[in-house]
Design a protein around this motif. Sequence first.
Motif, PDB file in Angstrom:
ATOM      1  N   VAL A  11     -21.433 -28.049  17.525  1.00 37.86           N
ATOM      2  CA  VAL A  11     -22.369 -28.065  16.947  1.00 37.86           C
ATOM      3  C   VAL A  11     -22.124 -27.478  15.381  1.00 37.86           C
ATOM      4  O   VAL A  11     -21.531 -26.683  15.512  1.00 37.86           O
ATOM      5  N   ARG A  12     -22.680 -28.410  14.513  1.00 34.47           N
ATOM      6  CA  ARG A  12     -22.563 -27.771  13.018  1.00 34.47           C
ATOM      7  C   ARG A  12     -23.871 -27.996  12.177  1.00 34.47           C
ATOM      8  O   ARG A  12     -24.676 -28.990  12.288  1.00 34.47           O
ATOM      9  N   PHE A  13     -24.201 -26.835  11.681  1.00 38.93           N
ATOM     10  CA  PHE A  13     -25.315 -26.851  10.799  1.00 38.93           C
ATOM     11  C   PHE A  13     -24.864 -26.441   9.465  1.00 38.93           C
ATOM     12  O   PHE A  13     -23.933 -25.651   9.142  1.00 38.93           O
ATOM     13  N   VAL A  14     -25.295 -27.266   8.196  1.00 40.74           N
ATOM     14  CA  VAL A  14     -24.909 -27.269   6.941  1.00 40.74           C
ATOM     15  C   VAL A  14     -25.976 -26.953   6.024  1.00 40.74           C
ATOM     16  O   VAL A  14     -27.062 -27.699   6.313  1.00 40.74           O
ATOM     17  N   VAL A  15     -26.126 -25.944   5.155  1.00 40.94           N
ATOM     18  CA  VAL A  15     -27.205 -25.837   4.286  1.00 40.94           C
ATOM     19  C   VAL A  15     -26.559 -25.891   3.054  1.00 40.94           C
ATOM     20  O   VAL A  15     -25.600 -25.166   2.940  1.00 40.94           O
ATOM     21  N   ASN A  16     -27.080 -26.521   2.257  1.00 43.02           N
ATOM     22  CA  ASN A  16     -26.720 -26.885   0.908  1.00 43.02           C
ATOM     23  C   ASN A  16     -27.520 -25.826  -0.034  1.00 43.02           C
ATOM     24  O   ASN A  16     -28.864 -25.785   0.161  1.00 43.02           O
ATOM     25  N   PHE A  17     -26.910 -25.375  -1.220  1.00 45.77           N
ATOM     26  CA  PHE A  17     -27.581 -24.436  -1.945  1.00 45.77           C
ATOM     27  C   PHE A  17     -27.414 -25.031  -3.279  1.00 45.77           C
ATOM     28  O   PHE A  17     -26.484 -25.590  -3.704  1.00 45.77           O
ATOM     29  N   ASP A  18     -28.570 -25.046  -4.028  1.00 45.51           N
ATOM     30  CA  ASP A  18     -28.765 -25.334  -5.600  1.00 45.51           C
ATOM     31  C   ASP A  18     -27.295 -24.512  -6.451  1.00 45.51           C
ATOM     32  O   ASP A  18     -27.280 -23.485  -6.181  1.00 45.51           O
ATOM     33  N   PRO A  19     -26.791 -25.022  -7.252  1.00 44.43           N
ATOM     34  CA  PRO A  19     -25.884 -24.298  -7.769  1.00 44.43           C
ATOM     35  C   PRO A  19     -26.549 -23.516  -8.925  1.00 44.43           C
ATOM     36  O   PRO A  19     -27.692 -23.647  -9.266  1.00 44.43           O
ATOM     37  N   VAL A  20     -25.847 -22.240  -9.006  1.00 44.36           N
ATOM     38  CA  VAL A  20     -26.671 -21.243  -9.991  1.00 44.36           C
ATOM     39  C   VAL A  20     -26.728 -21.817 -11.414  1.00 44.36           C
ATOM     40  O   VAL A  20     -27.672 -21.143 -12.108  1.00 44.36           O
ATOM     41  N   THR A  21     -26.091 -22.921 -11.864  1.00 46.59           N
ATOM     42  CA  THR A  21     -26.544 -23.667 -13.085  1.00 46.59           C
ATOM     43  C   THR A  21     -27.746 -24.621 -12.906  1.00 46.59           C
ATOM     44  O   THR A  21     -28.298 -25.125 -13.926  1.00 46.59           O
ATOM     45  N   HIS A  22     -28.244 -24.732 -11.803  1.00 48.34           N
ATOM     46  CA  HIS A  22     -29.562 -25.488 -11.717  1.00 48.34           C
ATOM     47  C   HIS A  22     -30.667 -24.814 -12.519  1.00 48.34           C
ATOM     48  O   HIS A  22     -30.860 -23.871 -12.748  1.00 48.34           O
ATOM     49  N   LYS A  23     -31.741 -25.835 -13.095  1.00 49.74           N
ATOM     50  CA  LYS A  23     -32.587 -25.728 -13.912  1.00 49.74           C
ATOM     51  C   LYS A  23     -33.476 -24.470 -13.310  1.00 49.74           C
ATOM     52  O   LYS A  23     -34.309 -23.867 -14.116  1.00 49.74           O
ATOM     53  N   ARG A  24     -33.683 -24.538 -12.042  1.00 50.63           N
ATOM     54  CA  ARG A  24     -34.573 -23.611 -11.353  1.00 50.63           C
ATOM     55  C   ARG A  24     -34.245 -22.345 -11.526  1.00 50.63           C
ATOM     56  O   ARG A  24     -35.129 -21.202 -11.435  1.00 50.63           O
ATOM     57  N   PHE A  25     -32.981 -21.872 -11.819  1.00 51.24           N
ATOM     58  CA  PHE A  25     -32.599 -20.700 -12.155  1.00 51.24           C
ATOM     59  C   PHE A  25     -32.575 -20.024 -13.590  1.00 51.24           C
ATOM     60  O   PHE A  25     -32.378 -18.763 -13.810  1.00 51.24           O
ATOM     61  N   GLN A  26     -32.932 -20.909 -14.199  1.00 49.11           N
ATOM     62  CA  GLN A  26     -32.688 -20.930 -15.680  1.00 49.11           C
ATOM     63  C   GLN A  26     -33.975 -19.962 -16.383  1.00 49.11           C
ATOM     64  O   GLN A  26     -33.500 -19.320 -17.259  1.00 49.11           O
ATOM     65  N   LEU A  27     -35.087 -20.121 -16.032  1.00 53.34           N
ATOM     66  CA  LEU A  27     -36.216 -19.568 -16.652  1.00 53.34           C
ATOM     67  C   LEU A  27     -36.956 -18.945 -15.461  1.00 53.34           C
ATOM     68  O   LEU A  27     -36.937 -19.341 -14.273  1.00 53.34           O
ATOM     69  N   ASP A  28     -37.583 -17.796 -16.050  1.00 51.68           N
ATOM     70  CA  ASP A  28     -38.393 -17.068 -14.987  1.00 51.68           C
ATOM     71  C   ASP A  28     -39.818 -17.502 -15.199  1.00 51.68           C
ATOM     72  O   ASP A  28     -40.046 -18.667 -15.708  1.00 51.68           O
ATOM     73  N   GLY A  29     -40.771 -17.050 -14.312  1.00 48.07           N
ATOM     74  CA  GLY A  29     -42.299 -17.406 -14.200  1.00 48.07           C
ATOM     75  C   GLY A  29     -42.967 -17.546 -15.582  1.00 48.07           C
ATOM     76  O   GLY A  29     -44.059 -18.237 -15.596  1.00 48.07           O
ATOM     77  N   ARG A  30     -42.570 -17.014 -16.304  1.00 45.50           N
ATOM     78  CA  ARG A  30     -43.264 -16.857 -17.731  1.00 45.50           C
ATOM     79  C   ARG A  30     -42.613 -17.687 -18.821  1.00 45.50           C
ATOM     80  O   ARG A  30     -42.993 -17.925 -19.897  1.00 45.50           O
ATOM     81  N   GLY A  31     -41.415 -18.597 -18.408  1.00 43.26           N
ATOM     82  CA  GLY A  31     -40.814 -19.781 -19.176  1.00 43.26           C
ATOM     83  C   GLY A  31     -39.649 -18.872 -20.218  1.00 43.26           C
ATOM     84  O   GLY A  31     -39.115 -19.558 -20.893  1.00 43.26           O
ATOM     85  N   SER A  32     -39.403 -17.642 -19.728  1.00 44.51           N
ATOM     86  CA  SER A  32     -38.383 -16.858 -20.524  1.00 44.51           C
ATOM     87  C   SER A  32     -37.015 -17.381 -19.809  1.00 44.51           C
ATOM     88  O   SER A  32     -36.930 -17.551 -18.775  1.00 44.51           O
TER      89      SER A  32
END
Length: 114
Positions: A11-32
Amino acid sequence: MIAFSTAARQVRFVVNFDPVTHKRFQLDGRGSTRTAAQRRDHWEQHRRQRMRAMLLVIKAKFESVESGVETFEQAFLANVVTSSGATVYERIAEDLAVEYQTGAVRPLMLGAPQ
C-alpha cells in the motif's frame, strides 16, 4: 510518501506539497511580502498539516477495517500497488473520469440488489 505491506498487499500513500516558492507562501494575510525565513516557516506548517491529515485518513481506514465497516481491500483499494508499480487509483482514474464525462456510468439505483 508512506508505504507499507500488510494483508499480502503493498500500500502506498503519496502526499504532494506545494513548493516553498509557491505564491501562497509569498504573502501574509495583510498582503505583505514574507521574508525567506517566514516563507519557510509557513511552508513547514503546510507540510505538517498535510501529514497530520494523511495520518488521520490512514488511522480512520484501519479503524473502519477493525470495526468491520469494510474490508481491508475496500478501505485501501485505491492505494494498493499493482504489479506495474502504479496504485489501483493511478491505473483507473483516467478511464473512470472518461466514463463519467461521456455519461457511460449508469444512474445510481438506490435500494437495487447488488
